[in-house]
Each structure stands twice: as C-alpha cells, then as structure tokens.
Design an enzyme around this catalytic site. Structure first.
Site, mmCIF file in Angstrom:
data_model
loop_
_atom_site.group_PDB
_atom_site.id
_atom_site.type_symbol
_atom_site.label_atom_id
_atom_site.label_comp_id
_atom_site.label_asym_id
_atom_site.label_seq_id
_atom_site.Cartn_x
_atom_site.Cartn_y
_atom_site.Cartn_z
ATOM 1 N N HIS A 13 0.844 -1.210 0.000
ATOM 2 C CA HIS A 13 0.000 0.000 0.000
ATOM 3 C C HIS A 13 0.877 1.257 0.000
ATOM 4 C CE1 HIS A 13 -3.013 -2.664 2.331
ATOM 5 N NE2 HIS A 13 -3.546 -2.446 1.150
ATOM 6 N N LYS B 124 -17.529 -6.393 7.098
ATOM 7 C CA LYS B 124 -16.277 -7.099 7.370
ATOM 8 C C LYS B 124 -15.985 -7.070 8.867
ATOM 9 C CE LYS B 124 -13.537 -6.773 3.135
ATOM 10 N NZ LYS B 124 -12.284 -6.278 2.558
ATOM 11 N N ARG C 285 -1.813 -6.409 -8.150
ATOM 12 C CA ARG C 285 -0.626 -7.211 -7.809
ATOM 13 C C ARG C 285 -0.403 -8.290 -8.860
ATOM 14 N NH1 ARG C 285 -2.900 -8.164 -1.935
ATOM 15 N NH2 ARG C 285 -4.638 -8.472 -3.351
ATOM 16 N N SER D 154 -2.811 -7.686 3.231
ATOM 17 C CA SER D 154 -3.074 -7.509 4.663
ATOM 18 C C SER D 154 -3.458 -8.844 5.291
ATOM 19 C CB SER D 154 -4.223 -6.516 4.868
ATOM 20 O OG SER D 154 -3.906 -5.282 4.286
HETATM 21 O O1 PNS Z 1 -8.875 -2.840 0.191
HETATM 22 P P1 PNS Z 1 -10.138 -3.366 -0.440
HETATM 23 O O2 PNS Z 1 -10.985 -4.073 0.589
HETATM 24 O O3 PNS Z 1 -9.828 -4.230 -1.645
HETATM 25 O O4 PNS Z 1 -10.962 -2.079 -0.966
HETATM 26 C C1 PNS Z 1 -12.209 -2.223 -1.595
HETATM 27 C C2 PNS Z 1 -12.905 -0.846 -1.806
HETATM 28 C C3 PNS Z 1 -12.965 -0.070 -0.511
HETATM 29 C C4 PNS Z 1 -12.141 -0.050 -2.837
HETATM 30 C C5 PNS Z 1 -14.330 -1.135 -2.361
HETATM 31 O O5 PNS Z 1 -14.943 -2.129 -1.588
HETATM 32 C C6 PNS Z 1 -15.231 0.092 -2.401
HETATM 33 O O6 PNS Z 1 -14.984 1.047 -3.115
HETATM 34 N N1 PNS Z 1 -16.308 0.058 -1.597
HETATM 35 C C7 PNS Z 1 -17.279 1.114 -1.499
HETATM 36 C C8 PNS Z 1 -18.631 0.714 -2.112
HETATM 37 C C9 PNS Z 1 -18.590 0.876 -3.611
HETATM 38 O O7 PNS Z 1 -18.604 1.978 -4.094
HETATM 39 N N2 PNS Z 1 -18.465 -0.276 -4.346
HETATM 40 C C10 PNS Z 1 -18.255 -0.279 -5.795
HETATM 41 C C11 PNS Z 1 -19.507 -0.115 -6.600
HETATM 42 S S1 PNS Z 1 -20.818 -1.187 -6.159
#
Ligand code: PNS
Length: 168
Positions: free
Chosen positions: A23, A47, A96, A134
C-alpha cells in the site's frame, strides 16, 4: 472535449487492515501523479476488521506524514458519492497479479457507469511487494512468522499489541 482539471485530486480507497509496504508503495507512486491524494478507509460494517477505522487511519497518518500532498480520511457508502463530495476525479487502485484484475475491472466499470467523470487508474506496486496482502500478513503474524519486511514498524508494533491482547 473535456478539459483536464487544474488540480488532480485522487482517491486511494481501501480497507487497509492493516497497511502494508505494498500500500505504501502505491501511496508513494500516486502522490507523484496527483496534486492531492486522499487515502480513504472504507467504513464497512460487513467485514470483521482487526483494527478499527480510527486505528487504521492513525497508522496511515503516521506513514503518509512524509507526503505533504497526501491526507487520510474515511468514507461509507458508494465510492462515487464520496469522490463527488471530495471533487476527486481519479481513483487509484493497485494490481498485484492478474487474479486481482477481474474484480478491479468490474469495480472500475461499475464506478464509471455510476459516475462517468470518475476515472480509475491501476498502478503496479514494486514486484517485491506483489504477493503481499493484509490478510497474509495477519495470518503470518498469528502463526509466529517474521513480518518486518512486509509492514512498516508502526504497524508491526500495533499488530503485536493487538494480537497479544486478543490471545491473552
Ligand atoms: O482494500 P479493499 O478491501 O480491496 O478495498 C475495496 C474498496 C474499498 C475499494 C471497495 O470495496 C469500495 O470502493 N467500496 C465502497 C462501495 C462501492 O462503491 N463499491 C463499488 C460499486 S458497487
């Protein structure tokens, strides 16, 4: 034709539970591309995180301190709504391996459908971090493995505190 905004405001969203060197590498790269970089922690009630949003934000603030154009925030709900609210037109995500791509593509296209003015860019972290996540770091740490090569020292310290408390 659309004009490039005078200032590029980018969001790097994620769970960051906890932040890894992967990150941090992304933050370093994105801070050079954007005028302002918002590292945004998702407040996700579904989560079961190891660290609270506040703890994750604190750890992030410690590691982004050397980047004057970066700030840490949190958001809930849709990313596009948060981006609009922060006048950010760019989302940065890390890829990644090819296995990340499918889900990231779906998310980027969904976000584009929801708000066409939001562009997503994928950055590749240094290959040294390409397998770090993570979740793996937490597993490794719980099983007594050495994690100092994968997370910054402040995160390692917090992990030690948290897991010692949980297991006491
Ligand atoms: O580190 P992560 O868990 O892979 O991050 C995921 C994240 C936070 C980028 C994603 O879950 C997100 O943007 N969530 C907010 C809800 C949203 O807008 N989802 C996408 C369209 S449905």
């Amino acid at each position: 034709m659309n004009q490039k905004p005078a200032r590029v405001v980018a969001i790097y969203p994620g769970s960051f539970d906890p932040i890894t060197y992967g990150h941090l590498d992304l933050i370093d790269r994105a801070s050079k591309l954007a005028d302002r970089l918002i590292v945004a922690v998702l407040q996700n009630s579904e989560k079961q995180p190891l660290f609270s949003v506040e703890e994750r934000m604190e750890m992030l603030r410690e590691v982004v301190a050397p980047y004057p154009n970066a700030e840490v925030d949190s958001f809930q709900g849709l990313l596009v709504d948060y981006a609009r609210q922060r006048s950010a037109h760019l989302v940065v995500r890390g890829i990644r391996a090819i296995s990340d791509y499918e889900f990231e593509l779906q998310m980027a296209l969904m976000n584009r459908r929801l708000w066409p003015e939001l562009e997503t860019v994928f950055l590749m972290a240094n290959e040294a971090h390409s397998f770090v996540s993570s979740r793996l770091v937490k597993d490794l740490f719980r099983l007594g493995g050495e994690i100092s090569g994968f997370v910054p020292p402040n995160v390692e310290r917090r992990l030690k505190e948290r897991i010692a408390v949980k297991e006491a």
